[in-house]
Design a protein around this motif. Structure first.
Motif, PDB file in Angstrom:
ATOM      1  N   GLU A   1      35.008  -1.904 -55.757  1.00  0.00           N
ATOM      2  CA  GLU A   1      34.771  -0.469 -55.596  1.00  0.00           C
ATOM      3  C   GLU A   1      34.759   0.204 -56.968  1.00  0.00           C
ATOM      4  N   THR A   2      33.911   1.200 -57.133  1.00  0.00           N
ATOM      5  CA  THR A   2      33.903   2.027 -58.339  1.00  0.00           C
ATOM      6  C   THR A   2      33.700   3.482 -57.934  1.00  0.00           C
ATOM      7  N   GLY A   3      34.074   4.367 -58.807  1.00  0.00           N
ATOM      8  CA  GLY A   3      33.877   5.793 -58.567  1.00  0.00           C
ATOM      9  C   GLY A   3      34.134   6.559 -59.848  1.00  0.00           C
ATOM     10  N   GLN A   4      33.670   7.796 -59.915  1.00  0.00           N
ATOM     11  CA  GLN A   4      33.790   8.564 -61.145  1.00  0.00           C
ATOM     12  C   GLN A   4      33.590  10.048 -60.886  1.00  0.00           C
ATOM     13  N   SER A   5      33.978  10.822 -61.877  1.00  0.00           N
ATOM     14  CA  SER A   5      33.660  12.251 -61.913  1.00  0.00           C
ATOM     15  C   SER A   5      33.319  12.589 -63.361  1.00  0.00           C
ATOM     16  N   ILE A   6      32.553  13.653 -63.550  1.00  0.00           N
ATOM     17  CA  ILE A   6      32.124  14.036 -64.896  1.00  0.00           C
ATOM     18  C   ILE A   6      32.337  15.528 -65.091  1.00  0.00           C
ATOM     19  N   ARG A   7      32.829  15.876 -66.267  1.00  0.00           N
ATOM     20  CA  ARG A   7      33.027  17.280 -66.632  1.00  0.00           C
ATOM     21  C   ARG A   7      32.744  17.431 -68.115  1.00  0.00           C
ATOM     22  N   GLN A   8      31.670  18.155 -68.434  1.00  0.00           N
ATOM     23  CA  GLN A   8      31.282  18.424 -69.816  1.00  0.00           C
ATOM     24  C   GLN A   8      31.208  17.145 -70.657  1.00  0.00           C
ATOM     25  N   GLY A   9      30.581  16.124 -70.107  1.00  0.00           N
ATOM     26  CA  GLY A   9      30.373  14.886 -70.841  1.00  0.00           C
ATOM     27  C   GLY A   9      31.524  13.895 -70.770  1.00  0.00           C
ATOM     28  N   LEU A  10      32.654  14.284 -70.185  1.00  0.00           N
ATOM     29  CA  LEU A  10      33.795  13.383 -70.049  1.00  0.00           C
ATOM     30  C   LEU A  10      33.768  12.749 -68.664  1.00  0.00           C
TER      31      LEU A  10
ATOM     32  N   ILE B   1      38.189   1.870 -60.811  1.00  0.00           N
ATOM     33  CA  ILE B   1      37.661   0.569 -60.408  1.00  0.00           C
ATOM     34  C   ILE B   1      38.705  -0.114 -59.533  1.00  0.00           C
ATOM     35  N   VAL B   2      38.251  -0.825 -58.524  1.00  0.00           N
ATOM     36  CA  VAL B   2      39.129  -1.693 -57.741  1.00  0.00           C
ATOM     37  C   VAL B   2      38.560  -3.102 -57.810  1.00  0.00           C
ATOM     38  N   VAL B   3      39.387  -4.060 -58.219  1.00  0.00           N
ATOM     39  CA  VAL B   3      38.967  -5.462 -58.233  1.00  0.00           C
ATOM     40  C   VAL B   3      39.842  -6.242 -57.254  1.00  0.00           C
ATOM     41  N   THR B   4      39.268  -7.297 -56.721  1.00  0.00           N
ATOM     42  CA  THR B   4      39.998  -8.182 -55.816  1.00  0.00           C
ATOM     43  C   THR B   4      39.771  -9.622 -56.254  1.00  0.00           C
ATOM     44  N   SER B   5      40.629 -10.505 -55.773  1.00  0.00           N
ATOM     45  CA  SER B   5      40.475 -11.915 -56.120  1.00  0.00           C
ATOM     46  C   SER B   5      40.713 -12.788 -54.899  1.00  0.00           C
ATOM     47  N   ASP B   6      39.722 -13.652 -54.619  1.00  0.00           N
ATOM     48  CA  ASP B   6      39.914 -14.684 -53.600  1.00  0.00           C
ATOM     49  C   ASP B   6      39.980 -16.064 -54.259  1.00  0.00           C
TER      50      ASP B   6
ATOM     51  N   GLY C   1      38.326  13.489 -49.464  1.00  0.00           N
ATOM     52  CA  GLY C   1      38.664  13.406 -48.048  1.00  0.00           C
ATOM     53  C   GLY C   1      37.937  12.303 -47.315  1.00  0.00           C
ATOM     54  N   ALA C   2      36.758  11.905 -47.818  1.00  0.00           N
ATOM     55  CA  ALA C   2      35.997  10.834 -47.182  1.00  0.00           C
ATOM     56  C   ALA C   2      36.468   9.452 -47.620  1.00  0.00           C
ATOM     57  N   GLY C   3      37.451   9.418 -48.530  1.00  0.00           N
ATOM     58  CA  GLY C   3      37.967   8.145 -49.010  1.00  0.00           C
ATOM     59  C   GLY C   3      37.204   7.570 -50.191  1.00  0.00           C
ATOM     60  N   THR C   4      36.243   8.335 -50.729  1.00  0.00           N
ATOM     61  CA  THR C   4      35.456   7.869 -51.870  1.00  0.00           C
ATOM     62  C   THR C   4      36.254   7.998 -53.161  1.00  0.00           C
ATOM     63  N   LEU C   5      36.248   6.957 -53.961  1.00  0.00           N
ATOM     64  CA  LEU C   5      36.949   6.961 -55.244  1.00  0.00           C
ATOM     65  C   LEU C   5      36.232   7.912 -56.198  1.00  0.00           C
ATOM     66  N   ILE C   6      36.956   8.908 -56.735  1.00  0.00           N
ATOM     67  CA  ILE C   6      36.313   9.910 -57.590  1.00  0.00           C
ATOM     68  C   ILE C   6      36.994  10.069 -58.943  1.00  0.00           C
TER      69      ILE C   6
ATOM     70  N   ILE D   1      40.409  16.568 -54.109  1.00  0.00           N
ATOM     71  CA  ILE D   1      41.264  15.373 -54.028  1.00  0.00           C
ATOM     72  C   ILE D   1      42.072  15.389 -52.732  1.00  0.00           C
ATOM     73  N   ASP D   2      42.105  14.260 -52.055  1.00  0.00           N
ATOM     74  CA  ASP D   2      42.967  14.074 -50.896  1.00  0.00           C
ATOM     75  C   ASP D   2      44.208  13.320 -51.394  1.00  0.00           C
ATOM     76  N   TRP D   3      45.297  14.039 -51.560  1.00  0.00           N
ATOM     77  CA  TRP D   3      46.498  13.446 -52.149  1.00  0.00           C
ATOM     78  C   TRP D   3      47.154  12.417 -51.238  1.00  0.00           C
ATOM     79  N   ALA D   4      46.843  12.465 -49.970  1.00  0.00           N
ATOM     80  CA  ALA D   4      47.378  11.450 -49.060  1.00  0.00           C
ATOM     81  C   ALA D   4      46.781  10.077 -49.362  1.00  0.00           C
TER      82      ALA D   4
END
Length: 258
Positions: A64-73, A78-83, A206-211, A231-234
Motif C-alpha cells: 500500500e502507498t499513499g500521500q498528500s501534498i502541500r506547497q511542494g512538500l 508505505i506499507v510492506v508485507t513479507s511472505d 474516512g475511507a481507509g485510504t493512506l494519505i 484524517i480519521d484518527w480511529a
C-alpha cells in the motif's frame, strides 16, 4: 701475474648468497603457513554474517502507498508485507513522486530512500517520509521499488520482543498549524527494549485510504506535523521498524543489537 684469491672469494660470496636466499624462502613459507586464514588464533572469534541464499532472494512486497501534498512538500506513507520463509534484511526502498502526466517529478529532494533493517516472516510494517517537488506540481501517486534485500534465518531475531504502539493521542493544531502526535510503546516481554527503533506514523481518511506518513526516532514515538484535513484518527497507526541498517554484508549480531 694476477692473484686468483679474489676470484675464489667472489665464488664463495655467491654460494653464501644462495644459502641465505634459501633460508629466507623457507622462513617466509613457514610464516605463511602459520598465518593460514583458515586457522583461528586463540581467543579470536568471527562475527556471523549472512550466508549467500541457495535460491532467489525473497524481498518484502509493497502492499500500500499513499500521500498528500502541500506547497511542494509531499508526505508519503508505505506499507510492506513479507511472505518470505526467512527474514528479509537490509532492504532499500526507493521512493519517487509521479505527476498527473505519469512522469517522475523532479527536484533536489524529489526522491527518497528508506532502509528497512529487517522484515520478519509474516510481518506487516509501515514506513513514511517526505519529498520536495516544485511548488506548483500536481502529484498522482508515489512509486516505490525494493532492492538490495538479503535473506537470513528468522531465528537470528529470536531475541527481539514483540512491539506495538498503543494509546495514540493527538493535540492541536497549534497557532503554527502543527499537530502533536504521541503513542505508548508496548513490548512483550514488558521489560524488553526495542532494538534501535524508528517510528512511522501512518494516517488515513474516512475511507481507509493512506494519505500521510512521517518518521521519528527516539525512546518514544513523538511527531510534530502539519497534517492534511480529513484524517480519521480511529484508523491512525504508528509502526515500529527495528534493527541497525547494515553497510555491505550483513552482520547479524550488529543488525540485531547484540
Amino acid at each position: 701475474m694476477t692473484d686468483p684469491e679474489p676470484k675464489r672469494l667472489r665464488s664463495g660470496h655467491w654460494l653464501l648468497i644462495g644459502i641465505v636466499a634459501l633460508l629466507v624462502v623457507g622462513i617466509f613459507t613457514v610464516t605463511r603457513r602459520d598465518r593460514d586464514p583458515d586457522d583461528k588464533a586463540d581467543g579470536v572469534t568471527t562475527a556471523p554474517t549472512a550466508s549467500a541464499p541457495a535460491g532467489p532472494v525473497c524481498a518484502p512486497k509493497v502492499a500500500e502507498t499513499g500521500q498528500s501534498i502541500r506547497q511542494g512538500l509531499v508526505n508519503f506513507g508505505i506499507v510492506v508485507t513479507s511472505d518470505c520463509p526467512q527474514a528479509a534484511v537490509a532492504s532499500q526502498l526507493d521512493v519517487v513522486a509521479i505527476g498527473t502526466d505519469g512522469k517522475e517529478l523532479t527536484g533536489d529532494q524529489a526522491k527518497a530512500r528508506i532502509f528497512l533493517s529487517a522484515v520478519l516472516p509474516g510481518q506487516r510494517l509501515g514506513a513514511g517520509g517526505k519529498l520536495l517537488v516544485d511548488i506548483n506540481a500536481s502529484i498522482k501517486n508515489i512509486r516505490v521499488s525494493v532492492s538490495n534485500t538479503q535473506n537470513v534465518p528468522a531465528d537470528a531475531f529470536s531475541s527481539w520482543p514483540t512491539v506495538h504502539v498503543a494509546d495514540i493521542k493527538h493535540s492541536g493544531p497549534d497557532s503554527s498549524g502543527h499537530t502533536q502526535v504521541t503513542g505508548t510503546v508496548v513490548t512483550d516481554p514488558s521489560t524488553a527494549k526495542p532494538c534501535d527503533p524508528t517510528y512511522y506514523l501512518l494516517l488515513r481518511n474516512g475511507a481507509g485510504t493512506l494519505i500521510y506518513g512521517a518518521a521519528a526516532t527516539g525512546s518514544e514515538p513523538s511527531f510534530d506535523e502539519r497534517l492534511p484535513s480529513g484524517i480519521d484518527w480511529a484508523k491512525a497507526e504508528i509502526s515500529v521498524a527495528m534493527g541497525t541498517p547494515p553497510l555491505g554484508t550483513v552482520n547479524t549480531q550488529q543488525l540485531t543489537c547484540q
